[in-house]
Design an enzyme around this catalytic site. Sequence first.
Site, PDB file in Angstrom:
ATOM      1  CG  ASP A   1      -1.215  -9.815  11.319  1.00  0.00           C
ATOM      2  OD1 ASP A   1      -1.641  -8.843  10.445  1.00  0.00           O
ATOM      3  OD2 ASP A   1      -1.388  -9.897  12.534  1.00  0.00           O
TER       4      ASP A   1
ATOM      5  CE  LYS B   1      -0.706 -13.292  14.522  1.00  0.00           C
ATOM      6  NZ  LYS B   1      -0.412 -11.776  14.650  1.00  0.00           N
TER       7      LYS B   1
ATOM      8  CD  GLU C   1       3.147 -11.898  13.651  1.00  0.00           C
ATOM      9  OE1 GLU C   1       2.191 -11.065  14.018  1.00  0.00           O
ATOM     10  OE2 GLU C   1       3.151 -12.089  12.348  1.00  0.00           O
TER      11      GLU C   1
ATOM     12  CB  THR D   1       2.713  -8.615  10.926  1.00  0.00           C
ATOM     13  OG1 THR D   1       1.941  -9.373  11.937  1.00  0.00           O
ATOM     14  CG2 THR D   1       2.426  -9.126   9.387  1.00  0.00           C
TER      15      THR D   1
ATOM     16  CB  ALA E   1      -1.978 -14.190  18.794  1.00  0.00           C
TER      17      ALA E   1
END
Length: 221
Positions: free
Chosen positions: A55, A38, A117, A17, A119
């Site tokens: 994030d 995200k 992004e 992040t 996870a």
Amino acid sequence: MAFNFLISGSGPGVGKTMVGCALAFAFKVRSMRVGVMKPVQTGCGEREGVPAPEDAGSLIAAASSDLPLELVCLYRYRSALAPAAAAEIDGLALPSPHAIERAYREILANSDVMLVEDADGLAAPIDWTHNYADLARALGLEISMVAANRPGFINAAALALDYASHRTVPVRGFILSALDREGSSTVRRDADLLSRATGATCLGTVRFKEPLGLDIVERLL
């Protein structure tokens, strides 16, 4: 040339992040329209009784974006596990890769660069049938792998990069981050070691609590 990247990590806590936010800001100051996502955040804390995706909020702020949080982060879970596992443990619906793709396309339509992004890593299951490698392929994303120069980093990064190669997901390169001042003293050396061990391109290094280098941005562009 498309500038669409999946910010993935070689493991938890490597600074994905932080790197994503720094890139979003750097692209923004170059007068680029920056789209961020995200799509799934796990390990969320609570705010007013609901999971709060910090994030995703940080990415929106770094890009100076007016995108709604609900579009940037479609799924939020309290359990700090891979998305499919977190959904199951929390007793919530699984993420839908199709819904994620629709949101991505909506954001992409008004963006010059996309930063997505993941996870829990490239192989983390999103819905027990698809993982982030599948998502990257479906969305046409290149991987920018973030690793941290801590014990075992070469093995962890090599495994992640090998998996990307096995799944034929293009990798732009890796960014090696230092998580403390001691790591900062060896981060450039360690990046060279990682590059030699994997054959991957080093996009640059990030020293502890220091700004992202302009060389990283230029290499991505």
